[in-house]
Design an enzyme around this catalytic site. Structure first.
Site, PDB file in Angstrom:
ATOM      1  N   LYS A 125      10.320   8.979   5.921  1.00 55.46           N
ATOM      2  CA  LYS A 125       9.787   8.112   4.862  1.00 55.46           C
ATOM      3  C   LYS A 125      10.933   7.640   3.970  1.00 55.46           C
ATOM      4  CE  LYS A 125       6.915   8.279   0.639  1.00 55.46           C
ATOM      5  NZ  LYS A 125       5.914   9.006  -0.145  1.00 55.46           N
ATOM      6  N   ASP A 174       9.435   5.081  -5.828  1.00 55.53           N
ATOM      7  CA  ASP A 174       7.970   5.074  -5.801  1.00 55.53           C
ATOM      8  C   ASP A 174       7.421   5.035  -7.228  1.00 55.53           C
ATOM      9  OD1 ASP A 174       5.294   5.294  -5.276  1.00 55.53           O
ATOM     10  OD2 ASP A 174       5.373   7.365  -4.530  1.00 55.53           O
ATOM     11  N   LYS A 227       2.282   5.244 -11.544  1.00 56.85           N
ATOM     12  CA  LYS A 227       2.437   6.652 -11.915  1.00 56.85           C
ATOM     13  C   LYS A 227       2.682   6.760 -13.413  1.00 56.85           C
ATOM     14  CE  LYS A 227       4.655   8.450  -7.700  1.00 56.85           C
ATOM     15  NZ  LYS A 227       3.664   9.446  -7.296  1.00 56.85           N
ATOM     16  N   ASP A 244      12.076   9.704  -3.218  1.00 54.80           N
ATOM     17  CA  ASP A 244      11.009   9.474  -2.241  1.00 54.80           C
ATOM     18  C   ASP A 244      11.536   8.936  -0.898  1.00 54.80           C
ATOM     19  OD1 ASP A 244       8.349   9.961  -1.852  1.00 54.80           O
ATOM     20  OD2 ASP A 244       7.678   7.969  -2.503  1.00 54.80           O
ATOM     21  N   ASP A 280      -0.517   4.237  -4.631  1.00 56.28           N
ATOM     22  CA  ASP A 280       0.460   5.325  -4.724  1.00 56.28           C
ATOM     23  C   ASP A 280       0.459   6.208  -3.477  1.00 56.28           C
ATOM     24  OD1 ASP A 280       2.457   6.816  -5.843  1.00 56.28           O
ATOM     25  OD2 ASP A 280       1.168   7.924  -7.238  1.00 56.28           O
ATOM     26  N   GLU A 331       1.404   5.470  -0.619  1.00 52.62           N
ATOM     27  CA  GLU A 331       2.097   4.423   0.149  1.00 52.62           C
ATOM     28  C   GLU A 331       2.855   4.988   1.346  1.00 52.62           C
ATOM     29  OE1 GLU A 331       3.387   5.914  -2.381  1.00 52.62           O
ATOM     30  OE2 GLU A 331       5.351   6.421  -1.559  1.00 52.62           O
ATOM     31  N   ARG A 343       2.065   7.163   3.622  1.00 52.87           N
ATOM     32  CA  ARG A 343       1.290   7.184   4.865  1.00 52.87           C
ATOM     33  C   ARG A 343       1.128   5.782   5.445  1.00 52.87           C
ATOM     34  NH1 ARG A 343      -3.525  10.199   1.917  1.00 52.87           N
ATOM     35  NH2 ARG A 343      -1.676  11.013   0.894  1.00 52.87           N
TER      36      ARG A 343
HETATM   37  N1  BES Z   1       5.892  10.212  -3.338  1.00 56.41           N
HETATM   38  C1  BES Z   1       4.633  10.739  -3.691  1.00 56.41           C
HETATM   39  C2  BES Z   1       4.506  12.228  -3.426  1.00 56.41           C
HETATM   40  C3  BES Z   1       5.369  13.137  -4.241  1.00 56.41           C
HETATM   41  C4  BES Z   1       4.922  13.661  -5.436  1.00 56.41           C
HETATM   42  C5  BES Z   1       6.606  13.508  -3.784  1.00 56.41           C
HETATM   43  C6  BES Z   1       5.724  14.512  -6.166  1.00 56.41           C
HETATM   44  C7  BES Z   1       7.404  14.369  -4.503  1.00 56.41           C
HETATM   45  C8  BES Z   1       6.967  14.871  -5.704  1.00 56.41           C
HETATM   46  C9  BES Z   1       3.538  10.036  -2.911  1.00 56.41           C
HETATM   47  O1  BES Z   1       3.769   8.734  -2.545  1.00 56.41           O
HETATM   48  C10 BES Z   1       2.323  10.019  -3.781  1.00 56.41           C
HETATM   49  O2  BES Z   1       2.357   9.435  -4.807  1.00 56.41           O
HETATM   50  N2  BES Z   1       1.287  10.694  -3.315  1.00 56.41           N
HETATM   51  C11 BES Z   1       0.063  10.777  -4.013  1.00 56.41           C
HETATM   52  C12 BES Z   1      -1.032  10.728  -2.985  1.00 56.41           C
HETATM   53  C13 BES Z   1      -2.402  10.513  -3.546  1.00 56.41           C
HETATM   54  C14 BES Z   1      -2.501   9.205  -4.270  1.00 56.41           C
HETATM   55  C15 BES Z   1      -3.388  10.580  -2.401  1.00 56.41           C
HETATM   56  C16 BES Z   1       0.043  12.090  -4.789  1.00 56.41           C
HETATM   57  O3  BES Z   1       0.622  13.080  -4.341  1.00 56.41           O
HETATM   58  O4  BES Z   1      -0.523  12.101  -5.873  1.00 56.41           O
HETATM   59 ZN    ZN Z   2       5.784   8.235  -2.302  1.00 58.13          ZN
HETATM   60 ZN    ZN Z   3       3.265   7.314  -4.051  1.00 58.14          ZN
END
Ligand code: BES
Ligand code: ZN
Ligand code: ZN
Length: 515
Positions: A280, A285, A292, A303, A363, A365, A367
């Site tokens: 990824k 992000d 966020k 990220d 967010d 993104e 996947r």
């Molecule tokens: N990049 C984040 C995940 C992340 C969070 C990585 C904290 C490292 C530290 C990812 O893109 C994300 O925002 N995921 C969301 C998914 C949700 C919206 C289903 C999350 O973890 O809140």
């Molecule tokens: Zn992310």
């Molecule tokens: Zn994200």
């Protein structure tokens, strides 16, 4: 830092400090440590008998610094604890090596000599011991220095700044080995350890560097510049035109052009199998329109840690150039930004395999870009196994903590082997389930799939279930969620603050089958 090996007697070495070791609870040292004790007229064992009750006990990573008062050529001896002998593993040896280097950094010294920790009878094969020592030492000596400006440009100030910078890291570490028959094995181990550490350090630098420098185009250029690898890139509008609607939807909000990087390593001789890595590569992000909160956004330059680990691993394969496996890497890279062009929560897009996705949360993104990259990878290359690395879910940190990556997929054997490789490499993985029942997380009222269905339930598995929708039924595949261990808020042993380079070591140990 340079790590070299020399045949001789450690006690006679003339450096800033000698590093020797001790298992927990031992007061009468043998081997190299015993030799140094003898040369010091037994003051070391005397001191150990005194401290064993209240002070230094030889616990893992504990260090004791003793002045030598002119009895030998080196002014200091640093004893590093190896922990209990029956608990010694590759990981503890690496940690002890790292602890010794951290003790040197504290002393602000530049040259040290060490004995090879834990090698031989009852310990590790000499080559592994040397590899592990090199990894622990190089990795503990790491500092991110790319963006430290020189405030004052006068000659004197520049010299002083350089002097200060230098004193922060070790310059030379010499392994002194008595047995000349071991030198060749040590040299081989050092070469591997150096390559592993350099790979990890490249990944750390890219993760630590700022997102205005480490852009998708930076990653593309870095991949293209790796000698010995083939690199093909699909960029910009071509991605949407090729049918990768999910990837394109994420990239749309940013002015940075997206890239899909394809690197290949082809061995000199006929390959025994083919493995594909996918990483990824979100270089920032923000969450997109599902923005966020600023606190969670602060570290989101990390990220792209999956991409960094994958590209750095490929670079290491090219350096070592002796792996008999064909390895491909696919890295989708873009920014996730909010703007007038950005994907809206509610948009429906079509991925490369024809499945439609309702994007209810911009967010989630990772996947989306991985979905298209996984389909593309399967179309381009027939692989025995696909491994993807992604900082995919915050939920993985909730489930497993900061130290451990989640591992899931369709290949039980590979899952066990990767977890085992991680243990030896000093990186922790823990399995998470992909139960059929979790398919309910992916249900959309209006499309084939929804990108964020499971609210507050098994978030990492939900991410894995989504990716699985883009894996062909017979394809072996493992998804590694590295959201926790890719970034560290404190330093310990070989792990620094910030980007850790997590994944590089495990991938290399898994591919090479090192023990
Ligand atoms: N990049 C984040 C995940 C992340 C969070 C990585 C904290 C490292 C530290 C990812 O893109 C994300 O925002 N995921 C969301 C998914 C949700 C919206 C289903 C999350 O973890 O809140
Ligand atoms: Zn992310
Ligand atoms: Zn994200």
């Amino acid at each position: 830092m340079k790590i070299t090996v020399k045949q001789g007697d450690i006690a006679a070495a003339k450096v800033d400090a000698l590093i020797i070791n001790l298992f927990q609870g031992v007061t009468q040292p043998a081997g190299g440590t015993g030799a140094v004790d003898k040369a010091l007229d037994g003051i070391l064992s005397q001191e150990l008998k005194r401290t064993i009750k209240s002070g230094f006990k030889g616990k893992l990573g504990e260090t004791l610094v003793l002045p030598t008062y002119g009895r030998i050529a080196s002014p200091y001896v640093i004893i590093v604890g190896l922990g209990k002998s029956e608990k010694m593993t590759a990981a503890t040896l690496r940690q002890a090596s790292a602890a010794a280097v951290r003790a040197c950094l504290k002393l602000k010294i530049q040259t040290v000599a060490t004995i090879l920790h834990g090698a031989g009878i009852g310990g590790h094969p000499v080559q592994s011991a040397a590899r592990i020592l090199a990894e622990g030492s190089y990795l503990a000596n790491y500092q991110f220095q790319l963006r430290k400006g020189k405030k004052n440009t006068s000659k004197k100030a520049t010299d002083e700044a350089e002097e200060q910078d230098k004193s922060k890291t070790l310059e030379s570490l010499i392994i002194i080995e008595l047995d000349k028959n071991r030198i060749g094995q040590i040299e081989l181990g050092l070469e591997q350890g150096k390559a592993v550490a350099e790979g990890t350090i490249i990944a750390r630098d890219w993760v630590n560097d700022s997102p205005n420098y480490v852009t998708p185009t930076f990653l593309k250029l870095s991949a293209e510049q790796i000698p010995g690898l083939k690199c093909e890139v699909m960029s910009g509008d071509a991605i949407a035109k090729a049918g990768m609607g999910a990837f394109a939807a994420v990239a749309m909000g940013s002015v940075e052009k997206p890239h899909l990087i394809h690197l290949s390593y082809v061995p000199k001789k006929k390959a025994v199998k083919t493995i594909t890595l996918v990483g990824k590569g979100i270089t920032f992000d923000s969450g997109g329109l599902s923005l966020k909160p600023s606190g969670s956004m602060e570290t989101m330059k990390m990220d792209m840690a999956g991409a960094a680990a994958v590209i750095a691993t490929m670079k290491t394969l090219a350096t070592l150039n002796d792996l008999p496996i064909e390895v491909h890497a696919f890295v989708p890279t873009c920014e996730n930004m909010p703007s007038g062009h950005a994907t809206r929560p509610g948009d429906v897009v079509t991925a490369l395999n024809g499945k439609t996705i309702e994007i209810n949360n911009t967010d989630a993104e990772g996947r989306l870009i991985l979905a298209d990259a996984l389909v593309y990878a399967q179309q381009k290359v027939k692989s025995d196994l696909i491994i993807d690395l992604a900082t995919l879910t915050g939920a993985c940190i909730v489930a497993l903590g900061k130290l451990v990556a989640g591992a899931m997929g369709t290949d039980e054997t590979a899952l066990v082997d990767i977890k085992k490789a991680g243990e030896i490499a000093g990186e922790k993985f823990w399995p998470l389930p992909l139960f059929e029942e979790y398919e309910s997380f992916l249900k959309s009222d209006i499309a084939d799939l929804i990108n964020s269905g499971a609210k507050g339930e098994a978030g990492s598995s939900a991410g894995g279930m989504f990716l699985k929708e883009f894996i062909e039924p017979k394809q072996n595949w493992i998804h590694l969620d590295i959201a926790g261990p890719a970034w560290s808020s404190s330093e310990k042993y070989e792990i620094p603050k910030g980007g850790t380079g997590f994944g590089v070591r495990t991938l290399l140990y898994y591919l090479y089958g090192w023990s």
